[in-house]
Structures are given as C-alpha cells and as structure tokens.
Write an enzyme that holds these catalytic residues in place. Structure first.
Site, PDB file in Angstrom:
ATOM      1  N   THR A  34       0.832  -1.207   0.000  1.00  0.00           N
ATOM      2  CA  THR A  34       0.000   0.000   0.000  1.00  0.00           C
ATOM      3  C   THR A  34       0.866   1.256   0.000  1.00  0.00           C
ATOM      4  O   THR A  34       0.405   2.318  -0.411  1.00  0.00           O
ATOM      5  CB  THR A  34      -0.912   0.035   1.247  1.00  0.00           C
ATOM      6  N   ASP A 167       9.687   1.060   4.810  1.00  0.00           N
ATOM      7  CA  ASP A 167      10.801   0.461   5.543  1.00  0.00           C
ATOM      8  C   ASP A 167      11.725   1.531   6.117  1.00  0.00           C
ATOM      9  O   ASP A 167      12.079   1.505   7.300  1.00  0.00           O
ATOM     10  CB  ASP A 167      11.605  -0.464   4.614  1.00  0.00           C
TER      11      ASP A 167
HETATM   12  C1  GLA Z   1       9.082  -3.991   0.415  1.00  0.00           C
HETATM   13  C2  GLA Z   1       9.242  -2.518   0.056  1.00  0.00           C
HETATM   14  C3  GLA Z   1       8.233  -1.665   0.822  1.00  0.00           C
HETATM   15  C4  GLA Z   1       6.818  -2.193   0.663  1.00  0.00           C
HETATM   16  C5  GLA Z   1       6.761  -3.700   0.930  1.00  0.00           C
HETATM   17  C6  GLA Z   1       5.421  -4.277   0.621  1.00  0.00           C
HETATM   18  O1  GLA Z   1       9.419  -4.205   1.735  1.00  0.00           O
HETATM   19  O2  GLA Z   1      10.539  -2.080   0.356  1.00  0.00           O
HETATM   20  O3  GLA Z   1       8.322  -0.324   0.410  1.00  0.00           O
HETATM   21  O4  GLA Z   1       6.308  -1.884  -0.608  1.00  0.00           O
HETATM   22  O5  GLA Z   1       7.736  -4.409   0.179  1.00  0.00           O
HETATM   23  O6  GLA Z   1       4.468  -3.758   1.480  1.00  0.00           O
END
Ligand code: GLA
Length: 384
Positions: A34, A167
């Site tokens: 999302t 993240d």
């Molecule tokens: C990875 C990406 C995040 C996010 C997740 C899925 O961790 O780095 O930015 O998009 O996948 O939610």
C-alpha cells in the site's frame, strides 16, 4: 554485537573505532503493497537489526567489512563507483551517489547483525539507512529524519526496486512498544500503543529467499499505475489508488479487466483493513486484529498474487492451532516471512511441531523469530 564488531575493527584497521550505531529491521502488522500507492501502513522497528562501528578514514578511502559474511572492500574515493559483485556494497554505492553533491569523507567501518537477509524484514533498508547515518555523523551534516528517509528511498530506488517509503520511515522513526500508523500520502504519522496484555508477534522465515529486484515487485507497482490510468480514463480522475473507495469497487468490478481489478481491489481493501486494524489496537481487540491478518493474507495470495506455496502453507497451518490469532505473509512477498499474532508466547513444543511439519513438506527448516516494537536508528555511546 558491538564488542565483536569493535574487535574486528581494531584487528583489521589497527586502531579503535570512534562511533557506533544500530539500525533496526522492520516488521509490518498490516498494510502490504500500500505504501507506493499512497496508502496506509502499520509497521514497527524490530530489536533485531544491523550494528555499525566506524571512524573517518585517514586517507579518505573506504575500508568496509561485513562481519556476517566476512567480505571486505578496500576502495579509493575515485574508484567508488566501480562495478562490484558484492551485493551489500551496491547499496552503499547507491547511498554515496545520493550524497554526491557533498564532499563526503571516506570511512573505515565494520557492520553486522541478526537480521535474516532477503527475508522481508528490510535488511537492505537497515544497511542503507545505517550508512546514511554514518555519513551524516562523520560529516556533521545534520539532516533531519524526514530528509534522511527520502535519501534512503532514493538510494534504494537507484538499486532498481521501485519501493515505497515504509521500511526507511520505520527504521528512522521506530519507538519502543509503539507501532507506527503512517499515511504514505503525506507521510504524516502517529505512534500507537501495541496491544496491552500478553500478546506477541513471531516471524516464521520460509527460508525461501526473495530478491525484490528479481521478483514481480516492480511489475505490481506498474500494474497499480495502469489501474490508476484506466480508472482515470474510464471512471473518475484519481491521483493514486488511495483515492478509490470500497463503494467505487462495486462500480469498477464489472468494467475492469479481471487481473487489473484484482490488483486494484486488493490495495483498496488493504487500506481499509489498516484503518480497522488501528481501531483494534486502540480497543485492544486481538481477536479482530487476527482476523484482519488472515484477510490480508488471502488478498495478497489470491488477488495481488505475491505469495508462494511456502508462505500459504505456514499461514494455513496456524489456522488449526489455537495458539494463533492470525497470520499473513509480510513484506514484498515471493518468499521471506509470515507474521503471526500469538496469545501469550509460542512454546517450544508448538515451535518444534511447526518446524518439523514444514521441513517434512518443503525440506527447509523455518527460522522462528519473536519481534517486538523497538527503537529506531540510534547512536550507541560506548567508544571502542
Ligand atoms: C518492500 C518494500 C516496501 C513495501 C513492501 C510491501 O518491503 O521495500 O516499500 O512496498 O515491500 O508492502
């Protein structure tokens, strides 16, 4: 960990490090795929992460050791962009590119930690964000967290994955015992209390390594953008999938191509689930939270199609065991971990049962890791 890294540092470079820091990993309760759709996420920083000991180098070169794999890079300032086969160094190169407008001082550094790699717990973001804080410290740059988050996102996109902000945001803004309710539309956020009472989260690592660059991650991102274009041309103008409501989905369903509708509706429904999950935390309703986790997994597996047999199996397995209130795949998908909500803690017997059933089925031993909401990136005061 710091002591081990400190002794590697002194042995390798012949003097004591000057600074030490820690960058956590990221777990996500709910709100998957999302973030790059300007939606909502509910992650937290983990106590597992990557530690760094470092000092400005004396000749402005870079000498970097990865303690976990025992790789070492020695490179001069002007050769810093030379092509490399060492995966972790590619991330550091991307960070240095982001700082190419600043005369960054070279450094000697040893890093290492307890985050599984390519398991959906943001080991690459922990490294990226950690190196950003190293550069900021050594060069006295003083950027605020918000700027550093954006630099980290830019660096990781330079690596080729068109990821969102979840993240890096979590790594910089983690807080002990709190989860982060982040609105990826304007990056506004609040820290929310974790469940009160005896509840815990465990990750089960499938040991199926996922590398987002080789996965269909970017393809999903593009499909979401296609969805936005289609809806704008055929239904109503929207800037992102964030602007679509559950009621809009009723109209869109018969009109859209099935695959595209599935991608779009997953994202819209997941955003709604994040908001409901926030309420379950406020109301301390672990049972309802657990149901939302299962619903999220179904959406990720059937509509967004980013799961894999191992993740599906681990989630299904928990449904027959009363210790579990909910489970779902976590992170980018195609491997990595599930996140599991447990009443109390997971006893050894249950852990062994799961491990041996999984091993019988897939020939791999899952790693089981308890995760707790913890602090974001931090300097560690002790001097080597
Ligand atoms: C990875 C990406 C995040 C996010 C997740 C899925 O961790 O780095 O930015 O998009 O996948 O939610």
């Amino acid at each position: 960990m710091i002591n081990t890294l400190a002794s590697i540092f002194i042995q390798a470079f012949g003097y004591k490090h000057e600074y030490a820091s820690f960058a956590p990993g990221r777990a996500n309760i709910i709100g998957e795929h999302t973030d790059y759709n300007h939606g909502f996420v509910l992650p937290f920083a983990t106590s597992q992460g990557i530690s760094f000991v470092y000092a400005p180098s004396r000749d402005n070169s870079f000498r970097i050791i990865a303690a976990n794999t025992n790789d070492r890079i020695d490179i001069s300032r002007q050769d810093i962009n030379n092509s490399t086969s060492i995966g972790w160094f590619k991330f550091i190169q991307q960070v240095l590119k982001v700082y190419s407008d600043v005369p960054v001082t070279g450094f000697d550094m040893v890093f290492g930690g307890d985050l599984p790699v390519a398991a959906g717990v943001s080991s690459s973001s922990a490294l990226t964000c950690g190196v950003i804080s190293v550069i900021e410290k050594i060069n006295g740059l003083g950027h605020v967290a918000e700027d550093m988050v954006l630099k980290a996102v830019t660096a990781e996109r330079g690596y080729g994955v068109q990821g969102g902000i979840m993240d890096q945001f979590t790594i910089f803004n983690g807080h002990k015992d709190k989860v982060i309710m982040l609105d990826c539309h304007d990056n506004s956020f609040e820290h929310i209390d974790f469940l009160r009472g005896d509840y815990s989260f465990y990750l089960f690592n499938t040991q199926v390594k996922h590398n987002l660059l080789d996965s269909e991650y970017n393809q999903r991102h593009n499909q979401c953008l296609q969805g936005v274009d289609w809806i704008t041309s055929n239904y109503k103008p929207v800037a992102s999938l964030r602007d679509i409501t559950l009621a809009d989905l009723q109209h869109l369903r018969p009109l859209m191509d099935k695959m595209l509708y599935n991608r779009v509706s997953y994202v819209v429904e997941e955003n709604a689930r994040v908001l409901l999950t926030k309420e379950t935390l406020i109301n301390n309703d672990a049972i309802a939270l657990g149901h939302l986790l299962y619903q999220s997994h179904t959406g990720l597996s059937e509509k967004y199609e980013v799961s894999c047999p191992e993740l599906d199996w681990l989630v299904e397995y928990t449904k027959n065991n009363t210790a579990f209130l909910g489970a779902r795949m976590m992170g980018g998908g195609f491997g990595g971990c599930t996140i599991n909500l447990i009443k109390g803690s997971l006893n050894e017997h249950t852990q062994n049962q799961i491990s041996s059933a999984y091993q019988k089925t897939f020939g791999l031993l899952p790693e089981i890791i308890q995760v707790k909401p913890s602090s974001g990136i931090m300097e560690i005061a002790s001097r080597g």
